[in-house]
Design a protein around this motif. Structure first.
Motif, mmCIF file in Angstrom:
data_model
loop_
_atom_site.group_PDB
_atom_site.id
_atom_site.type_symbol
_atom_site.label_atom_id
_atom_site.label_comp_id
_atom_site.label_asym_id
_atom_site.label_seq_id
_atom_site.Cartn_x
_atom_site.Cartn_y
_atom_site.Cartn_z
ATOM 1 N N ALA A 26 -101.166 63.442 8.577
ATOM 2 C CA ALA A 26 -102.334 63.287 9.457
ATOM 3 C C ALA A 26 -102.276 61.942 10.174
ATOM 4 N N HIS A 27 -101.834 60.887 9.459
ATOM 5 C CA HIS A 27 -101.754 59.548 10.066
ATOM 6 C C HIS A 27 -100.832 59.577 11.288
ATOM 7 N N TYR A 28 -99.732 60.277 11.151
ATOM 8 C CA TYR A 28 -98.767 60.382 12.248
ATOM 9 C C TYR A 28 -99.428 61.020 13.473
ATOM 10 N N TRP A 29 -100.038 62.192 13.276
ATOM 11 C CA TRP A 29 -100.557 62.947 14.427
ATOM 12 C C TRP A 29 -101.843 62.362 14.986
ATOM 13 N N LEU B 103 -95.486 44.441 11.213
ATOM 14 C CA LEU B 103 -96.306 44.071 12.370
ATOM 15 C C LEU B 103 -97.483 45.054 12.490
ATOM 16 N N HIS B 104 -97.168 46.332 12.311
ATOM 17 C CA HIS B 104 -98.180 47.399 12.387
ATOM 18 C C HIS B 104 -99.310 47.142 11.387
ATOM 19 N N GLU B 105 -98.953 46.688 10.181
ATOM 20 C CA GLU B 105 -99.964 46.476 9.139
ATOM 21 C C GLU B 105 -100.901 45.315 9.465
ATOM 22 N N ILE B 106 -100.408 44.338 10.251
ATOM 23 C CA ILE B 106 -101.240 43.180 10.602
ATOM 24 C C ILE B 106 -102.454 43.618 11.431
ATOM 25 N N THR C 126 -96.380 50.331 17.616
ATOM 26 C CA THR C 126 -95.683 49.690 16.484
ATOM 27 C C THR C 126 -95.596 50.647 15.299
ATOM 28 N N GLY C 127 -96.611 51.542 15.162
ATOM 29 C CA GLY C 127 -96.569 52.550 14.098
ATOM 30 C C GLY C 127 -95.356 53.458 14.276
ATOM 31 N N LEU C 128 -95.167 53.926 15.508
ATOM 32 C CA LEU C 128 -94.013 54.800 15.792
ATOM 33 C C LEU C 128 -92.700 54.065 15.541
ATOM 34 N N LEU C 129 -92.634 52.785 15.981
ATOM 35 C CA LEU C 129 -91.416 52.000 15.769
ATOM 36 C C LEU C 129 -91.181 51.772 14.275
ATOM 37 N N GLY C 130 -92.276 51.518 13.530
ATOM 38 C CA GLY C 130 -92.159 51.325 12.082
ATOM 39 C C GLY C 130 -91.631 52.590 11.413
ATOM 40 N N PHE C 131 -92.094 53.732 11.903
ATOM 41 C CA PHE C 131 -91.704 55.022 11.322
ATOM 42 C C PHE C 131 -90.235 55.336 11.594
ATOM 43 N N TYR C 132 -89.817 55.136 12.857
ATOM 44 C CA TYR C 132 -88.459 55.549 13.240
ATOM 45 C C TYR C 132 -87.416 54.438 13.137
ATOM 46 N N PHE D 35 -110.615 56.631 10.884
ATOM 47 C CA PHE D 35 -109.827 57.489 9.994
ATOM 48 C C PHE D 35 -108.486 56.806 9.669
ATOM 49 N N GLN D 36 -107.826 56.289 10.705
ATOM 50 C CA GLN D 36 -106.526 55.620 10.510
ATOM 51 C C GLN D 36 -106.645 54.413 9.582
ATOM 52 N N LEU D 37 -107.718 53.641 9.765
ATOM 53 C CA LEU D 37 -107.886 52.431 8.957
ATOM 54 C C LEU D 37 -108.190 52.777 7.498
ATOM 55 N N GLY E 211 -104.844 54.950 6.153
ATOM 56 C CA GLY E 211 -103.502 54.489 6.533
ATOM 57 C C GLY E 211 -102.576 54.214 5.363
ATOM 58 N N GLU E 212 -103.153 53.827 4.221
ATOM 59 C CA GLU E 212 -102.294 53.477 3.086
ATOM 60 C C GLU E 212 -101.448 54.640 2.583
ATOM 61 N N SER E 213 -101.898 55.870 2.845
ATOM 62 C CA SER E 213 -101.090 57.029 2.425
ATOM 63 C C SER E 213 -99.750 57.037 3.148
ATOM 64 N N MET E 214 -99.745 56.598 4.415
ATOM 65 C CA MET E 214 -98.487 56.546 5.163
ATOM 66 C C MET E 214 -97.545 55.532 4.522
ATOM 67 N N LYS E 215 -98.126 54.437 4.025
ATOM 68 C CA LYS E 215 -97.345 53.429 3.317
ATOM 69 C C LYS E 215 -96.704 54.049 2.070
ATOM 70 N N GLU E 216 -97.479 54.849 1.350
ATOM 71 C CA GLU E 216 -96.958 55.533 0.148
ATOM 72 C C GLU E 216 -95.802 56.468 0.524
HETATM 73 C C1 HEM Z 1 -104.603 53.748 16.241
HETATM 74 C C2 HEM Z 1 -103.504 54.010 15.622
HETATM 75 C C3 HEM Z 1 -103.147 53.556 14.238
HETATM 76 C C4 HEM Z 1 -103.831 52.779 13.316
HETATM 77 C C5 HEM Z 1 -105.203 52.129 13.471
HETATM 78 C C6 HEM Z 1 -102.997 52.664 12.131
HETATM 79 C C7 HEM Z 1 -103.338 52.000 10.962
HETATM 80 C C8 HEM Z 1 -102.540 51.901 9.833
HETATM 81 C C9 HEM Z 1 -102.933 51.319 8.581
HETATM 82 C C10 HEM Z 1 -104.313 50.728 8.290
HETATM 83 C C11 HEM Z 1 -101.872 51.370 7.737
HETATM 84 C C12 HEM Z 1 -101.811 50.860 6.279
HETATM 85 C C13 HEM Z 1 -101.469 49.422 6.263
HETATM 86 C C14 HEM Z 1 -101.603 48.822 4.897
HETATM 87 O O1 HEM Z 1 -101.803 49.541 3.922
HETATM 88 O O2 HEM Z 1 -101.517 47.587 4.816
HETATM 89 C C15 HEM Z 1 -100.783 52.003 8.447
HETATM 90 C C16 HEM Z 1 -99.500 52.209 7.941
HETATM 91 C C17 HEM Z 1 -98.505 52.857 8.636
HETATM 92 N N1 HEM Z 1 -98.636 53.515 9.854
HETATM 93 FE FE1 HEM Z 1 -100.230 53.449 11.088
HETATM 94 N N2 HEM Z 1 -101.826 53.368 12.353
HETATM 95 C C18 HEM Z 1 -101.892 53.939 13.614
HETATM 96 C C19 HEM Z 1 -100.940 54.755 14.216
HETATM 97 C C20 HEM Z 1 -99.718 55.063 13.674
HETATM 98 C C21 HEM Z 1 -98.709 55.926 14.303
HETATM 99 C C22 HEM Z 1 -98.812 56.667 15.641
HETATM 100 C C23 HEM Z 1 -97.647 55.935 13.490
HETATM 101 C C24 HEM Z 1 -96.381 56.701 13.789
HETATM 102 C C25 HEM Z 1 -95.720 57.354 12.974
HETATM 103 C C26 HEM Z 1 -97.955 55.090 12.327
HETATM 104 C C27 HEM Z 1 -97.099 54.805 11.292
HETATM 105 C C28 HEM Z 1 -97.392 54.038 10.195
HETATM 106 C C29 HEM Z 1 -96.415 53.688 9.176
HETATM 107 C C30 HEM Z 1 -94.931 54.049 9.194
HETATM 108 C C31 HEM Z 1 -97.112 52.952 8.200
HETATM 109 C C32 HEM Z 1 -96.527 52.327 6.923
HETATM 110 C C33 HEM Z 1 -95.979 50.969 7.273
HETATM 111 C C34 HEM Z 1 -95.101 50.404 6.187
HETATM 112 O O3 HEM Z 1 -95.329 50.703 5.020
HETATM 113 O O4 HEM Z 1 -94.175 49.658 6.546
HETATM 114 N N3 HEM Z 1 -99.238 54.587 12.476
HETATM 115 N N4 HEM Z 1 -101.229 52.321 9.722
#
Ligand code: HEM
Ligand code: HEM
Length: 165
Positions: free
Chosen positions: A57-60, A125-128, A111-117, A26-28, A31-36
């Motif tokens: 949803a990506h956050y939780w 790094l999270h995107e890699i 790294t997602g949490l660090l990227g967010f906050y 689901f995250q993979l 995930g791009e919505s979080m980027k938006e």
């Molecule tokens: C197993 C856990 C996770 C996976 C597999 C995952 C995966 C992804 C993917 C695939 C993207 C899109 C990357 C792209 O479009 O190139 C993304 C973006 C992002 N995710 Fe996650 N994520 C996870 C957990 C989290 C958590 C817990 C947070 C905390 C808030 C988070 C915050 C973000 C943020 C802030 C972005 C946007 C990054 C940016 O635009 O700089 N993610 N994530």
């Protein structure tokens, strides 16, 4: 520890494997919505309702993965895992893949949490992790299907049902 290796995965270990796999997919996929959402916040523009909902949803879901992985690792340490079926180089590749999965399953949400906050470089790094996860999943699923349909050795079965009677 290896002296007392269990003969199978418990139902809790099996449930956690498939639940975490589904949440990671689901995250993979979404995930791009979080980027938006992040881009919209940084540039002060509007975002679609779908992106807002999927970003939330990506956050939780990400935090749920972190909590479930903590539980899974605790179980893995307390109970252990069955010895691999087979031996040789591919068995070692499989074990290496499993260890790498555990590292990624912790580092992706952190790294997602660090990227967010905090912001960069954590977001980048999270995107890699996206392509790395995809390559590992393809390799791992191909391995599981190879065991099931070529070797017929019960490796997939033991991740579907506990082997005790
Ligand atoms: C197993 C856990 C996770 C996976 C597999 C995952 C995966 C992804 C993917 C695939 C993207 C899109 C990357 C792209 O479009 O190139 C993304 C973006 C992002 N995710 Fe996650 N994520 C996870 C957990 C989290 C958590 C817990 C947070 C905390 C808030 C988070 C915050 C973000 C943020 C802030 C972005 C946007 C990054 C940016 O635009 O700089 N993610 N994530
Ligand atoms: C995001 C997706 C997935 C992740 C993160 C993941 C992760 C893992 C991990 C970490 C292990 C090692 C368990 C341990 O010994 O502690 C494992 C085992 C296993 N996985 Fe997955 N997995 C995923 C998807 C799949 C899929 C799609 C299949 C089947 C097609 C599968 C089949 C198996 C099997 C059969 C085992 C047992 C291997 C053995 O007994 O040696 N997994 N998985």
């Amino acid at each position: 520890m290896s002296a007392s290796r269990p003969i199978d995965y418990s139902s809790a270990q099996i449930a956690l494997h498939w639940l975490i796999a589904a949440l990671v997919l689901f995250q993979l996929i979404f995930g791009e919505s979080m980027k938006e959402v992040i881009d919209a916040a940084e540039e002060g523009k509007a975002m679609s309702a779908t992106d807002a909902a999927l970003g939330n949803a990506h956050y939780w879901v990400g935090i749920a993965v972190l909590a479930l992985v903590a539980l899974r690792l605790a179980l893995r340490i307390a109970r252990g895992a069955p010895a691999p079926i087979g031996e040789g180089i591919l068995t070692r590749v499989a074990a290496g893949t499993h260890h790498l999965f555990y590292v990624l399953l912790v580092l992706a949400p952190v790294t997602g949490l660090l990227g967010f906050y905090v912001g960069e470089p954590w977001g980048d790094l999270h995107e890699i992790f996206k392509p790395i996860f995809i390559i590992l999943i393809v390799l791992h699923a191909a391995g599981a299907l190879f065991h099931a349909f070529w070797l017929h050795d019960g490796t997939l079965r033991r991740m579907l049902v506990p082997q005790r009677s």
